[in-house]
Design a protein around this motif. Structure first.
Motif, mmCIF file in Angstrom:
data_model
loop_
_atom_site.group_PDB
_atom_site.id
_atom_site.type_symbol
_atom_site.label_atom_id
_atom_site.label_comp_id
_atom_site.label_asym_id
_atom_site.label_seq_id
_atom_site.Cartn_x
_atom_site.Cartn_y
_atom_site.Cartn_z
ATOM 1 N N ASP A 19 6.491 9.150 -16.200
ATOM 2 C CA ASP A 19 6.550 7.686 -16.178
ATOM 3 C C ASP A 19 5.696 7.101 -15.059
ATOM 4 O OD1 ASP A 19 8.624 7.612 -18.243
ATOM 5 O OD2 ASP A 19 9.902 8.462 -16.696
ATOM 6 N N ILE A 20 5.573 7.842 -13.960
ATOM 7 C CA ILE A 20 4.785 7.401 -12.814
ATOM 8 C C ILE A 20 3.915 8.554 -12.349
ATOM 9 C CG2 ILE A 20 4.921 6.818 -10.349
ATOM 10 C CD1 ILE A 20 7.226 5.011 -10.925
ATOM 11 N N LEU A 21 2.663 8.255 -12.046
ATOM 12 C CA LEU A 21 1.742 9.251 -11.508
ATOM 13 C C LEU A 21 1.404 8.878 -10.076
ATOM 14 C CD1 LEU A 21 -0.163 11.693 -11.884
ATOM 15 C CD2 LEU A 21 -1.924 10.069 -12.607
ATOM 16 N N VAL A 22 1.660 9.810 -9.146
ATOM 17 C CA VAL A 22 1.297 9.616 -7.740
ATOM 18 C C VAL A 22 -0.071 10.257 -7.540
ATOM 19 C CG1 VAL A 22 1.943 10.017 -5.342
ATOM 20 C CG2 VAL A 22 3.722 9.714 -7.076
ATOM 21 N N THR A 23 -1.053 9.452 -7.184
ATOM 22 C CA THR A 23 -2.413 9.966 -7.083
ATOM 23 C C THR A 23 -3.223 9.197 -6.038
ATOM 24 O OG1 THR A 23 -4.473 10.379 -8.315
ATOM 25 C CG2 THR A 23 -3.185 8.457 -8.969
ATOM 26 N N PRO A 24 -4.130 9.885 -5.334
ATOM 27 C CA PRO A 24 -5.054 9.176 -4.443
ATOM 28 C C PRO A 24 -6.336 8.777 -5.174
ATOM 29 C CG PRO A 24 -5.203 11.521 -4.057
ATOM 30 C CD PRO A 24 -4.193 11.338 -5.152
ATOM 31 N N ASP A 25 -6.456 9.200 -6.423
ATOM 32 C CA ASP A 25 -7.687 8.955 -7.182
ATOM 33 C C ASP A 25 -7.366 8.366 -8.545
ATOM 34 O OD1 ASP A 25 -9.482 10.210 -5.184
ATOM 35 O OD2 ASP A 25 -8.406 12.039 -5.760
ATOM 36 N N PRO A 26 -7.113 7.052 -8.617
ATOM 37 C CA PRO A 26 -6.755 6.436 -9.906
ATOM 38 C C PRO A 26 -7.920 6.459 -10.891
ATOM 39 C CG PRO A 26 -7.176 4.741 -8.261
ATOM 40 C CD PRO A 26 -7.201 6.057 -7.531
ATOM 41 N N LEU A 27 -7.593 6.664 -12.131
ATOM 42 C CA LEU A 27 -8.589 6.629 -13.201
ATOM 43 C C LEU A 27 -8.183 5.490 -14.135
ATOM 44 C CD1 LEU A 27 -11.078 7.939 -14.459
ATOM 45 C CD2 LEU A 27 -9.551 9.471 -15.715
ATOM 46 N N TYR A 28 -8.873 4.380 -14.014
ATOM 47 C CA TYR A 28 -8.472 3.169 -14.743
ATOM 48 C C TYR A 28 -8.831 3.288 -16.222
ATOM 49 C CZ TYR A 28 -7.676 1.198 -10.135
ATOM 50 O OH TYR A 28 -7.193 0.969 -8.865
ATOM 51 N N LYS A 29 -7.800 3.218 -17.037
ATOM 52 C CA LYS A 29 -7.940 3.314 -18.490
ATOM 53 C C LYS A 29 -7.147 2.185 -19.128
ATOM 54 C CE LYS A 29 -9.834 7.609 -19.088
ATOM 55 N NZ LYS A 29 -10.882 8.019 -20.034
ATOM 56 N N PRO A 30 -7.577 1.692 -20.298
ATOM 57 C CA PRO A 30 -6.788 0.661 -20.985
ATOM 58 C C PRO A 30 -5.373 1.157 -21.249
ATOM 59 C CG PRO A 30 -8.955 0.896 -22.009
ATOM 60 C CD PRO A 30 -8.824 2.011 -21.015
ATOM 61 N N GLY A 31 -4.395 0.313 -20.925
ATOM 62 C CA GLY A 31 -2.999 0.675 -21.139
ATOM 63 C C GLY A 31 -2.321 1.232 -19.907
ATOM 64 N N LEU A 32 -3.093 1.497 -18.851
ATOM 65 C CA LEU A 32 -2.522 2.019 -17.609
ATOM 66 C C LEU A 32 -2.728 1.012 -16.483
ATOM 67 C CD1 LEU A 32 -3.653 5.767 -17.580
ATOM 68 C CD2 LEU A 32 -1.545 4.789 -18.508
ATOM 69 N N LYS A 33 -1.806 1.026 -15.541
ATOM 70 C CA LYS A 33 -1.909 0.149 -14.375
ATOM 71 C C LYS A 33 -1.660 0.972 -13.119
ATOM 72 C CE LYS A 33 -0.092 -4.153 -12.396
ATOM 73 N NZ LYS A 33 0.882 -5.261 -12.593
ATOM 74 N N PHE A 34 -2.504 0.779 -12.102
ATOM 75 C CA PHE A 34 -2.365 1.501 -10.839
ATOM 76 C C PHE A 34 -2.100 0.513 -9.707
ATOM 77 C CE2 PHE A 34 -4.607 4.520 -13.448
ATOM 78 C CZ PHE A 34 -4.057 5.739 -13.075
ATOM 79 N N THR A 35 -1.078 0.821 -8.926
ATOM 80 C CA THR A 35 -0.690 -0.039 -7.809
ATOM 81 C C THR A 35 -0.876 0.711 -6.504
ATOM 82 O OG1 THR A 35 0.993 -1.089 -9.205
ATOM 83 C CG2 THR A 35 1.168 -1.422 -6.815
ATOM 84 N N PRO A 36 -1.701 0.198 -5.574
ATOM 85 C CA PRO A 36 -1.819 0.859 -4.267
ATOM 86 C C PRO A 36 -0.543 0.635 -3.469
ATOM 87 C CG PRO A 36 -3.083 -1.178 -4.293
ATOM 88 C CD PRO A 36 -2.560 -0.993 -5.685
ATOM 89 N N VAL A 37 0.015 1.718 -2.926
ATOM 90 C CA VAL A 37 1.290 1.597 -2.219
ATOM 91 C C VAL A 37 1.228 2.070 -0.767
ATOM 92 C CG1 VAL A 37 2.692 1.736 -4.313
ATOM 93 C CG2 VAL A 37 2.070 3.840 -3.113
ATOM 94 N N PHE A 38 0.160 2.787 -0.418
ATOM 95 C CA PHE A 38 0.144 3.364 0.926
ATOM 96 C C PHE A 38 -1.297 3.667 1.341
ATOM 97 C CE2 PHE A 38 1.395 7.149 3.742
ATOM 98 C CZ PHE A 38 1.657 6.317 4.831
ATOM 99 N N ASP A 39 -1.710 3.138 2.491
ATOM 100 C CA ASP A 39 -3.036 3.433 3.048
ATOM 101 C C ASP A 39 -2.912 4.565 4.062
ATOM 102 O OD1 ASP A 39 -4.062 1.234 1.646
ATOM 103 O OD2 ASP A 39 -3.596 -0.127 3.300
ATOM 104 N N TYR A 40 -3.908 5.424 4.103
ATOM 105 C CA TYR A 40 -3.900 6.484 5.109
ATOM 106 C C TYR A 40 -5.333 6.924 5.416
ATOM 107 C CZ TYR A 40 -4.608 9.908 1.303
ATOM 108 O OH TYR A 40 -5.096 10.614 0.237
ATOM 109 N N GLU A 41 -5.472 7.671 6.498
ATOM 110 C CA GLU A 41 -6.774 8.212 6.891
ATOM 111 C C GLU A 41 -6.751 9.725 6.736
ATOM 112 O OE1 GLU A 41 -9.762 8.668 10.761
ATOM 113 O OE2 GLU A 41 -7.796 7.708 10.983
ATOM 114 N N LEU A 42 -7.768 10.258 6.103
ATOM 115 C CA LEU A 42 -7.915 11.707 5.991
ATOM 116 C C LEU A 42 -8.555 12.217 7.279
ATOM 117 C CD1 LEU A 42 -7.543 13.978 3.779
ATOM 118 C CD2 LEU A 42 -10.020 13.808 3.442
ATOM 119 N N VAL A 43 -7.917 13.187 7.923
ATOM 120 C CA VAL A 43 -8.421 13.727 9.185
ATOM 121 C C VAL A 43 -8.482 15.245 9.098
ATOM 122 C CG1 VAL A 43 -7.539 11.805 10.558
ATOM 123 C CG2 VAL A 43 -6.115 13.861 10.216
ATOM 124 N N LEU A 44 -9.121 15.841 10.082
ATOM 125 C CA LEU A 44 -9.166 17.296 10.176
ATOM 126 C C LEU A 44 -8.071 17.752 11.136
ATOM 127 C CD1 LEU A 44 -11.018 19.672 9.145
ATOM 128 C CD2 LEU A 44 -11.952 19.690 11.483
#
Length: 299
Positions: free
Chosen positions: A145-170
């Motif tokens: 029902d819900i997909l948790v992803t950092p890389d949304p793929l926008y397709k008709p019929g789907l909606k993506f909501t940004p919920v959390f910002d972060y920084e990728l570090v080493l």
């Protein structure tokens, strides 16, 4: 023989419970003549005698006793089913199936799921790990029902909501020469062992946004599925790993870890929750997304 219907069982149960047609009729909102007619109709329709008269009383036959036993078992189940369906319709009950396409997001998800379950005591949460490489297809096929992803793929019929910002570090260990570096260039990873999740390179931001544009590859790549083991390896100098800064910060209380910025500007990312547009009216799903996007889910 006719078809046994639910209202037949209701009448049989009420007549037996009340002991008289008058009282049963009041419970069923029927007059006594109307109830008498309904009783005759049931027996004609089922082609079996359900009651016999003893004086002024109606007594159940053997078939009637069996039908009464059936009514006592089935009618509560009908009532429960209708209540559950109403709850499903109102978005008060269900199972929220979450597909994870973000390995390090589990710790963040726990912060959201725990208070969410307290808010929705009749909703269960099921987290699926098998959709790490095919989350969009799983959404379209109603497997999640819900997909948790950092890389949304926008397709008709789907909606993506940004919920959390972060920084990728080493993430590096306490004895690593890059420990006190403000930021690093891709070339500085050419002699490193890069520890990653078991995900293809084309799906890893450390490759697509940092190493590959500079034409750099690490000396070695090790794939580890578990975050804890990955960070134990980093803390003991077995390699370095690219992870969200918040995750590295959380683990510093358990392991000696140090975050280093990737490039002068860093790599900014977001966690998105994807869902089907047709599910917009499911209250508990919509509330999960709203709660995940709220500030207290990041604390």
């Amino acid at each position: 023989m006719g078809v046994l219907e639910r209202h037949h069982l209701t009448i049989i149960q009420e007549v037996a419970r009340e002991g008289s047609l008058t009282a049963a009729g009041m419970r069923l909102h029927l007059t006594q003549p109307a109830l008498s007619h309904a009783i005759r109709k049931i027996e004609n329709q089922l082609d079996v005698k359900i009651w016999r008269r003893e004086g002024r009383s109606l007594v159940l036959t053997q078939a009637g006793e069996w039908l009464l036993s059936l009514a006592n078992r089935l009618l509560p189940q009908f009532e429960l089913a209708e209540k559950r369906l109403e709850q499903f319709s109102n978005g008060e009950r269900g199972t929220l199936r979450i597909g994870m396409e973000c390995h390090p997001c589990y710790q963040w998800l726990l912060k959201v799921v725990s208070p969410y379950l307290e808010r929705w005591p009749r909703v269960d949460v099921d987290v699926r790990q098998k959709f790490q490489f095919g989350g969009i297809g799983a959404l379209f096929s109603n497997e999640i029902d819900i997909l948790v992803t950092p890389d949304p793929l926008y397709k008709p019929g789907l909606k993506f909501t940004p919920v959390f910002d972060y920084e990728l570090v080493l993430a590096v260990g306490p004895d690593h020469p890059l420990r006190n570096t403000k930021f690093i260039a891709p070339e500085q990873l050419a002699d490193e062992t890069l520890i990653t999740y078991p995900v293809p390179s084309e799906r890893l931001d450390i490759y697509t946004q940092f190493l590959q544009p500079a034409g750099i590859a690490p000396r070695q790549q090790k794939q580890i599925e578990t975050t804890d083991i990955m960070l134990v390896m980093v803390a003991h100098g077995r390699g370095v790993a690219a992870l969200p800064r918040w995750l590295v910060k959380e683990y510093t209380t358990r392991f000696k870890l140090y975050p280093v910025r990737l490039g002068k500007k860093g790599i900014a990312k977001q966690i998105f929750l994807g869902h089907r547009e047709t599910d917009e009216e499911i209250h508990y799903l919509r509330n999960f997304i709203e709660f995940a996007a709220s500030p207290h889910s990041k604390s």
